[in-house]
Write a protein that holds these residues in place. Structure first.
Motif, PDB file in Angstrom:
ATOM      1  N   PRO A 109      91.774  64.811  68.325  1.00  0.00           N
ATOM      2  CA  PRO A 109      90.980  63.588  68.210  1.00  0.00           C
ATOM      3  C   PRO A 109      90.198  63.489  66.895  1.00  0.00           C
ATOM      4  O   PRO A 109      90.063  62.410  66.335  1.00  0.00           O
ATOM      5  CB  PRO A 109      90.033  63.658  69.406  1.00  0.00           C
ATOM      6  N   GLU A 110      89.710  64.609  66.402  1.00  0.00           N
ATOM      7  CA  GLU A 110      88.950  64.575  65.153  1.00  0.00           C
ATOM      8  C   GLU A 110      89.832  64.262  63.952  1.00  0.00           C
ATOM      9  O   GLU A 110      89.345  63.852  62.900  1.00  0.00           O
ATOM     10  CB  GLU A 110      88.195  65.895  64.931  1.00  0.00           C
ATOM     11  N   ALA A 111      91.147  64.413  64.119  1.00  0.00           N
ATOM     12  CA  ALA A 111      92.076  64.154  63.017  1.00  0.00           C
ATOM     13  C   ALA A 111      92.079  62.679  62.626  1.00  0.00           C
ATOM     14  O   ALA A 111      92.184  62.354  61.456  1.00  0.00           O
ATOM     15  CB  ALA A 111      93.490  64.608  63.382  1.00  0.00           C
ATOM     16  N   ARG A 112      91.962  61.799  63.609  1.00  0.00           N
ATOM     17  CA  ARG A 112      91.968  60.368  63.296  1.00  0.00           C
ATOM     18  C   ARG A 112      90.780  59.996  62.428  1.00  0.00           C
ATOM     19  O   ARG A 112      90.922  59.320  61.410  1.00  0.00           O
ATOM     20  CB  ARG A 112      91.960  59.524  64.566  1.00  0.00           C
ATOM     21  N   GLU A 113      89.588  60.454  62.821  1.00  0.00           N
ATOM     22  CA  GLU A 113      88.391  60.145  62.044  1.00  0.00           C
ATOM     23  C   GLU A 113      88.482  60.749  60.642  1.00  0.00           C
ATOM     24  O   GLU A 113      88.119  60.118  59.656  1.00  0.00           O
ATOM     25  CB  GLU A 113      87.128  60.657  62.748  1.00  0.00           C
ATOM     26  N   SER A 114      88.989  61.970  60.572  1.00  0.00           N
ATOM     27  CA  SER A 114      89.142  62.635  59.282  1.00  0.00           C
ATOM     28  C   SER A 114      90.132  61.878  58.402  1.00  0.00           C
ATOM     29  O   SER A 114      89.900  61.681  57.210  1.00  0.00           O
ATOM     30  CB  SER A 114      89.614  64.068  59.490  1.00  0.00           C
TER      31      SER A 114
END
Length: 128
Positions: A109-114
């Motif tokens: 999930p943090e990959a999208r924001e990153s």
């Protein structure tokens, strides 16, 4: 991968990869993307596995690479005309890699924001 906040090192030649494998650990993943493989690529896969790392091979014809990998994805595209087969294979490979990228984004999930933040930074887009 950098846009997702993951560290990645790309090598176009197997001898370059073999030199950098000295720093590999069991937490690393080696992704080999190639058309036909070869002895040096197979050796790199085996070295990575010996270090406890995982190996994913994405290839047109995995052959011996498949046995040296933790897992493999084969691109299947055939045509009687070699130039058409090459084009279809390249397109199929691109589609497969895009799907793999989307799965990584969905898995982390943090990959999208990153990715969004890095895209803005790279393209110098204003924030929302």
């Amino acid at each position: 991968s950098a846009r997702l906040g993951l560290r990645a090192v790309a090598h176009g030649q197997p001898h370059e990869l073999l030199a950098s494998l000295s720093a590999a650990t069991s937490r690393d993943l080696l992704i080999v993307i190639c058309g036909h493989g070869g002895d040096a690529w197979t050796r790199a896969c085996r070295e990575m596995r010996a270090k406890g790392g995982q190996v994913l091979v994405v290839a047109r014809r995995p052959g011996p690479l498949a046995t040296a990998a933790s897992g493999y994805l084969a691109v299947s595209a055939h045509d009687t005309q070699p130039h058409v087969e090459d084009l279809v294979s390249e397109t199929a490979m691109r589609h497969l890699l895009d799907g793999l990228f989307l799965r990584v984004v969905a898995w982390r999930p943090e990959a999208r924001e990153s990715r969004v933040a890095n895209r803005r930074r790279i393209l110098q887009e204003p924030g929302e």
